[in-house]
Design a protein around this motif. Sequence first.
Motif, mmCIF file in Angstrom:
data_model
loop_
_atom_site.group_PDB
_atom_site.id
_atom_site.type_symbol
_atom_site.label_atom_id
_atom_site.label_comp_id
_atom_site.label_asym_id
_atom_site.label_seq_id
_atom_site.Cartn_x
_atom_site.Cartn_y
_atom_site.Cartn_z
ATOM 1 N N UNK A 120 0.828 -1.215 0.000
ATOM 2 C CA UNK A 120 0.000 0.000 0.000
ATOM 3 C C UNK A 120 0.859 1.260 0.000
ATOM 4 N N UNK A 121 0.291 2.335 -0.535
ATOM 5 C CA UNK A 121 1.015 3.599 -0.690
ATOM 6 C C UNK A 121 0.265 4.735 -0.014
ATOM 7 N N UNK A 122 1.008 5.524 0.721
ATOM 8 C CA UNK A 122 0.485 6.733 1.355
ATOM 9 C C UNK A 122 1.103 7.943 0.666
ATOM 10 N N UNK A 123 0.278 8.860 0.220
ATOM 11 C CA UNK A 123 0.769 10.098 -0.372
ATOM 12 C C UNK A 123 0.688 11.236 0.638
ATOM 13 N N UNK A 124 1.774 11.958 0.809
ATOM 14 C CA UNK A 124 1.814 13.120 1.688
ATOM 15 C C UNK A 124 2.095 14.357 0.848
ATOM 16 N N UNK A 125 1.313 15.408 1.085
ATOM 17 C CA UNK A 125 1.454 16.664 0.343
ATOM 18 C C UNK A 125 1.729 17.774 1.356
ATOM 19 N N UNK A 126 2.998 17.949 1.772
ATOM 20 C CA UNK A 126 3.327 18.866 2.862
ATOM 21 C C UNK A 126 3.527 20.313 2.440
ATOM 22 N N UNK A 127 3.378 20.615 1.174
ATOM 23 C CA UNK A 127 3.583 21.977 0.705
ATOM 24 C C UNK A 127 2.276 22.749 0.630
ATOM 25 N N UNK A 181 5.135 17.314 -4.278
ATOM 26 C CA UNK A 181 5.331 18.757 -4.200
ATOM 27 C C UNK A 181 6.149 19.279 -5.361
ATOM 28 N N UNK A 182 6.210 20.590 -5.457
ATOM 29 C CA UNK A 182 7.019 21.242 -6.485
ATOM 30 C C UNK A 182 8.433 21.437 -5.961
ATOM 31 N N UNK A 183 9.284 22.031 -6.790
ATOM 32 C CA UNK A 183 10.657 22.288 -6.345
ATOM 33 C C UNK A 183 10.696 23.243 -5.151
ATOM 34 N N UNK A 184 9.656 24.096 -5.014
ATOM 35 C CA UNK A 184 9.601 25.006 -3.869
ATOM 36 C C UNK A 184 9.374 24.262 -2.556
ATOM 37 N N UNK A 185 8.837 23.053 -2.636
ATOM 38 C CA UNK A 185 8.569 22.259 -1.443
ATOM 39 C C UNK A 185 9.737 21.362 -1.062
ATOM 40 N N UNK A 186 10.815 21.380 -1.851
ATOM 41 C CA UNK A 186 11.942 20.482 -1.616
ATOM 42 C C UNK A 186 12.546 20.630 -0.213
ATOM 43 N N UNK A 187 12.690 21.839 0.350
ATOM 44 C CA UNK A 187 13.231 21.924 1.715
ATOM 45 C C UNK A 187 12.355 21.204 2.744
ATOM 46 N N UNK A 188 11.046 21.275 2.566
ATOM 47 C CA UNK A 188 10.133 20.610 3.502
ATOM 48 C C UNK A 188 10.226 19.096 3.350
ATOM 49 N N UNK A 189 10.205 18.610 2.120
ATOM 50 C CA UNK A 189 10.272 17.160 1.925
ATOM 51 C C UNK A 189 11.638 16.615 2.344
ATOM 52 N N UNK A 190 12.697 17.406 2.163
ATOM 53 C CA UNK A 190 14.033 16.979 2.611
ATOM 54 C C UNK A 190 14.068 16.831 4.126
ATOM 55 N N UNK A 191 13.383 17.723 4.828
ATOM 56 C CA UNK A 191 13.300 17.634 6.276
ATOM 57 C C UNK A 191 12.557 16.364 6.706
ATOM 58 N N UNK A 192 11.470 16.048 6.008
ATOM 59 C CA UNK A 192 10.719 14.829 6.308
ATOM 60 C C UNK A 192 11.590 13.605 6.040
ATOM 61 N N UNK A 193 12.328 13.635 4.950
ATOM 62 C CA UNK A 193 13.218 12.527 4.638
ATOM 63 C C UNK A 193 14.253 12.308 5.739
ATOM 64 N N UNK A 194 14.798 13.394 6.244
ATOM 65 C CA UNK A 194 15.796 13.283 7.306
ATOM 66 C C UNK A 194 15.193 12.639 8.560
ATOM 67 N N UNK A 195 13.943 13.009 8.851
ATOM 68 C CA UNK A 195 13.284 12.503 10.055
ATOM 69 C C UNK A 195 12.728 11.088 9.879
ATOM 70 N N UNK A 196 12.768 10.579 8.660
ATOM 71 C CA UNK A 196 12.288 9.217 8.396
ATOM 72 C C UNK A 196 13.421 8.317 7.899
ATOM 73 N N UNK A 197 14.652 8.745 8.105
ATOM 74 C CA UNK A 197 15.835 7.968 7.700
ATOM 75 C C UNK A 197 15.825 7.671 6.197
ATOM 76 N N UNK A 198 15.398 8.668 5.411
ATOM 77 C CA UNK A 198 15.418 8.583 3.953
ATOM 78 C C UNK A 198 14.574 7.418 3.421
#
Length: 343
Positions: free
Chosen positions: A180-187, A219-236
């Motif tokens: 199963x897949x979960x989509x997150x839209x944090x931007x 997200x768009x390229x403008x959301x990359x800092x937010x998604x990068x933060x989520x990646x860091x907190x989820x061990x990539x």
Amino acid sequence: MSSADKILVIGPSWVGDMVLAQSLFKQLKSDRPACQIDVAAPSWTLPLLARMPEITQAIALPFKHGQLSLGERWRFGRGLRVQGYTQAILLTNSLKSAILPWAAGIPLRTGFKGEMRYGLVNDMRPLDKTRLKKTVERFMTLGLSPQTVLPSALPQPALVADAANADRLLHAFKLDASKPMLGLCPGAEYGEAKRWPAEYYAQVANHALDAGWQVMLFGSDKDAPVTASIQQLTQQRCLDLAGKTSLGDAIDLMSLCQRVVSNDSGLMHVAAALDKPLVAIYGSSDPKHTPPMHPDAVIQYLGLSCSPCFKRVCPLGHLNCLRQLSPEQVLPTLALTRVEFAS
């Protein structure tokens, strides 16, 4: 088809608004089954229009955002005269948006009273914001005669994803179709006062990942800092798609999700129009104004005394409307269990 059935819609620029406009397109097709609907809008909205079966032709507008470009708009409109449109419906309220259908010689030009558009709009409607609270209601009423009352049940947007492209992307990003897949839209392009904290999204993502789900960050390229933060907190462990997909690809990938969590954004409306189980998170905006058009969407909104403020940045500096909405309040509505999807 008679020429009386040919309609040109001047579409909105925002992704979410264009999704909501599909309710109008559906109503037009219901009332006038033989009509042809063409939509003129900024090029970035065209992937949405390509996934709306009601649209015959999408016309990319070449004008730069914020520029009046009177001469260019007049010339572009003159070029559309050969199309034989007999009605234009303007979903934008600016003066510049009214120039093109006037130059195209479209005899009936319908729109709300706006920026000195007298003459350019000859079927001008007053906009009663107390009666028409929702954006979708405002769009819908322009497709009806002035005496007609809005239907109690509005047509629901329904995007048709490109299944072949979704399958191609599934393999390109090495996703497992059996999980199963979960989509997150944090931007949220409007501003940070509409963005649920990245660490909260990360908690939801970790919960899903630990339960055996795959997680995609849209997200768009403008959301990359937010998604990068989520990646860091989820061990990539997530698939970070911010800035790596076109809008069309994002739509088709989202069609593969079993759940979506989104801020009040264009992608929220996309998820609803794809018939995805959706949790929509509201902060500074008002869910009564632009709710997701899906009867089963779960709206998470605290409705604090300072909400909605409609600001891009919290004017009080605390962002309590989002910070006090914890992941523990959101997770139960998602039912992210491994058992549910067991074979």
